[in-house]
Write a protein that holds these residues in place. Structure first.
Motif, short mmCIF file in Angstrom:
data_model
loop_
_atom_site.label_atom_id
_atom_site.label_comp_id
_atom_site.label_asym_id
_atom_site.label_seq_id
_atom_site.Cartn_x
_atom_site.Cartn_y
_atom_site.Cartn_z
N GLY A 36 0.78 -1.23 0.00
CA GLY A 36 0.00 0.00 0.00
C GLY A 36 0.81 1.27 0.00
O GLY A 36 0.23 2.37 -0.04
N ARG A 37 2.13 1.18 0.02
CA ARG A 37 2.94 2.38 0.05
C ARG A 37 3.10 2.98 -1.34
O ARG A 37 2.85 2.32 -2.35
CB ARG A 37 4.31 2.07 0.67
N ILE A 38 3.56 4.22 -1.41
CA ILE A 38 3.71 4.95 -2.67
C ILE A 38 5.18 4.95 -3.08
O ILE A 38 6.05 5.34 -2.30
CB ILE A 38 3.22 6.40 -2.51
N LEU A 39 5.44 4.52 -4.30
CA LEU A 39 6.81 4.49 -4.79
C LEU A 39 7.40 5.90 -4.88
O LEU A 39 6.75 6.83 -5.36
CB LEU A 39 6.86 3.85 -6.17
N ALA A 40 8.65 6.03 -4.44
CA ALA A 40 9.31 7.32 -4.49
C ALA A 40 10.11 7.51 -5.77
O ALA A 40 10.47 8.64 -6.11
CB ALA A 40 10.24 7.47 -3.28
N SER A 41 10.41 6.43 -6.48
CA SER A 41 11.19 6.53 -7.72
C SER A 41 10.79 5.42 -8.67
O SER A 41 10.21 4.41 -8.26
CB SER A 41 12.68 6.46 -7.41
N ASP A 42 11.09 5.62 -9.94
CA ASP A 42 10.81 4.60 -10.94
C ASP A 42 11.59 3.33 -10.63
O ASP A 42 12.68 3.37 -10.04
CB ASP A 42 11.20 5.08 -12.33
N ILE A 43 11.05 2.19 -11.07
CA ILE A 43 11.76 0.92 -10.96
C ILE A 43 11.96 0.35 -12.35
O ILE A 43 11.00 0.18 -13.11
CB ILE A 43 11.00 -0.07 -10.07
N HIS A 44 13.22 0.07 -12.68
CA HIS A 44 13.58 -0.58 -13.94
C HIS A 44 14.01 -2.01 -13.63
O HIS A 44 14.70 -2.26 -12.65
CB HIS A 44 14.71 0.17 -14.65
N SER A 45 13.61 -2.91 -14.46
CA SER A 45 13.92 -4.32 -14.21
C SER A 45 15.37 -4.62 -14.51
O SER A 45 15.91 -4.22 -15.55
CB SER A 45 13.03 -5.22 -15.06
N ALA A 46 16.01 -5.34 -13.61
CA ALA A 46 17.39 -5.76 -13.81
C ALA A 46 17.48 -7.08 -14.55
O ALA A 46 18.58 -7.54 -14.86
CB ALA A 46 18.11 -5.87 -12.46
N GLN A 47 16.35 -7.71 -14.82
CA GLN A 47 16.39 -9.00 -15.50
C GLN A 47 15.17 -9.15 -16.39
O GLN A 47 14.25 -8.33 -16.35
CB GLN A 47 16.43 -10.15 -14.48
N SER A 48 15.17 -10.18 -17.19
CA SER A 48 14.04 -10.47 -18.07
C SER A 48 13.07 -11.39 -17.36
O SER A 48 13.44 -12.17 -16.47
CB SER A 48 14.53 -11.12 -19.36
N LEU A 49 11.82 -11.32 -17.78
CA LEU A 49 10.78 -12.20 -17.26
C LEU A 49 9.93 -12.68 -18.43
O LEU A 49 9.39 -11.84 -19.16
CB LEU A 49 9.91 -11.44 -16.25
N PRO A 50 9.83 -13.98 -18.69
CA PRO A 50 10.54 -15.07 -18.02
C PRO A 50 12.06 -14.92 -18.19
O PRO A 50 12.53 -14.35 -19.18
CB PRO A 50 10.05 -16.32 -18.74
N PRO A 51 12.84 -15.49 -17.26
CA PRO A 51 14.29 -15.36 -17.36
C PRO A 51 14.91 -16.30 -18.39
O PRO A 51 16.10 -16.15 -18.71
CB PRO A 51 14.77 -15.71 -15.94
N PHE A 52 14.14 -17.25 -18.91
CA PHE A 52 14.63 -18.17 -19.94
C PHE A 52 13.43 -18.70 -20.71
O PHE A 52 12.29 -18.65 -20.23
CB PHE A 52 15.41 -19.34 -19.32
N ASP A 53 13.68 -19.18 -21.93
CA ASP A 53 12.62 -19.81 -22.71
C ASP A 53 12.14 -21.05 -21.96
O ASP A 53 12.96 -21.87 -21.51
CB ASP A 53 13.13 -20.24 -24.09
#
Length: 417
Positions: free
Chosen positions: A30-47
């Motif tokens: 329920g909290r409010i994000l203070a900054s953008d979040i960029h993904s450090a990995q892919s999802l799914p991480p593999f085929d």
């Protein structure tokens, strides 16, 4: 009196967005994000396979029904990567695709021709197989580097689930505004189950405001009641400030009666009264002040709907500013019927947003708009706001409609038979 728009500008000018703090993801509901979040990995991480079945190397080819394959290996969810070949691999849902294989045929679309020790060793297709089918590709949902959440978004269950899947264990969120609620009046009884003596009422404003503040993102660090006594009021105000309150919300004692002591009590503490009385109904006597330490003080009238209007249209916009949220979106909907309103005052009416059999939305202002009535609060699902001009809003006029709280969407009501 000042206009609502002028009062709101004073409020927003006095509110500075709060700093960020870092929390474990599981504590940030329920909290409010203070900054953008960029993904450090892919999802799914593999085929991986979307089906229980057999993985094949298609490379753009279509396999017709009846095509046979030798089964070269077996791959379950959790197994490490493997080198595929020209044959088939038995594969489970979610298992990593062997290198070089790019298509999965469901187990129900194959015939087992031979097996050994319970494992299939040769299969035949029972339907046509197209290249690439039933495979979830690496990064098909999220690619590394993608912005997945923006500053100002709420960390609801969907956002937290995504972040967990992406390996985000800690987030920067906006600090919660710390609030206190003070209900004034010697007639107030705090405990709901306590029997009332002559002249007493229960302090329903306090739990209402506490709940609304918490839902809107504030942390209520102090709450209580006080009689019509300036000295006692100053004591509880000190207690609330000592608990760290940055916003203080009181109910009652701000009008023009003998016991309406709060304006003078605040001046006695060196507070700056920014405004006192706004051209609205209900809630006209509302007061806003800034205390010497910078804490913001909202003196709301004591009638329950007046207090609710003060919370909804004065306190909540300030909370949005403190939390770094964008201005609240509003609806414009037609009125179902004529509505009388006090001339020269911005009118906040309890209403129901309804949808008819053709899917058209409209707003119905409820009867019983007096500021002491609680049943209409229960029946309403929205506020209709009628601006100050005129004394009559005609049926069909498009008017401002806002949710019951800025954090709550308008819940539609179907047409009753």
């Amino acid at each position: 009196m000042i206009a609502y728009s002028e009062a709101l500008q004073h409020l927003l000018d006095a509110a500075t967005p709060l700093p960020a703090e870092h929390l474990p993801l599981h504590e940030a509901a329920g909290r409010i994000l203070a900054s953008d979040i960029h993904s450090a990995q892919s999802l799914p991480p593999f085929d991986n396979s979307a089906m229980d079945g057999f993985a094949l190397r298609a490379e753009g080819r279509v396999f017709e029904s009846g095509t046979e394959f030798a089964v070269q290996g077996w791959q379950a969810a959790g197994d490490a990567g493997a080198e595929g070949g020209e044959g088939a691999w038995e594969i489970m849902t979610g298992a990593r695709m062997p290198s070089g294989l790019d298509t999965v045929v469901p187990v129900e679309n194959v015939q087992i021709l031979a097996s050994e020790a319970g494992r299939p060793t040769r299969i035949a297709l029972t339907s046509t197989v197209k290249p690439g089918q039933n495979v979830r590709l690496r990064g098909q949902d999220v690619s590394a580097g993608d912005r997945v959440l923006q500053a100002g978004q709420t960390l609801d269950i969907n956002a937290r689930t995504l972040l967990h899947a992406l390996g985000v264990g800690e987030v920067a969120v906006v600090a919660r505004p710390k609030a206190a609620v003070i209900a004034t009046g010697k007639e107030l009884v705090t405990e709901a189950a306590q029997a009332l003596e002559s002249g007493q009422i229960r302090d329903s404003n306090r739990p209402y405001l506490v709940g609304r503040l918490q839902a809107a993102g504030a942390a209520v660090v102090w709450q209580g009641t006080v009689g019509d006594d300036p000295a006692a009021f100053n004591t509880v105000l000190d207690d609330a400030l000592g608990a760290g309150a940055q916003l203080l919300i009181s109910t009652g004692a701000v009008s023009a009666g003998r016991y309406d002591f709060i304006p003078d009590a605040l001046r006695g503490r060196g507070a700056r009264i920014v405004f006192h009385k706004v051209a609205i109904r209900p809630g006209k006597p509302l007061l806003f002040a800034v205390l010497p330490n910078g804490a913001l003080y909202f003196g709301l009238p004591g009638n329950p709907v007046s207090a609710a209007v003060g919370q909804r249209f004065f306190v909540e916009p300030v909370l949005r500013r403190l939390l770094g949220l964008a201005p609240e979106p509003v609806l414009q909907l037609p009125l179902q019927a004529d509505v009388r309103k006090p001339p020269g005052l911005r009118f906040h009416a309890r209403a129901r947003v309804e949808v008819d059999a053709q899917g058209r939305l409209s707003a119905r202002v409820l009867s019983g708009q007096e500021s002491f009535r609680l049943m209409s609060m229960l029946q309403a699902n929205a506020w209709v706001v009628l601006e100050a001009d005129g004394d009559l809003a005609r049926a069909g006029t498009y008017v401002r409609v806002q949710g019951w709280g800025h954090h709550e969407p308008v819940r539609l009501v179907g047409q009753e038979s």
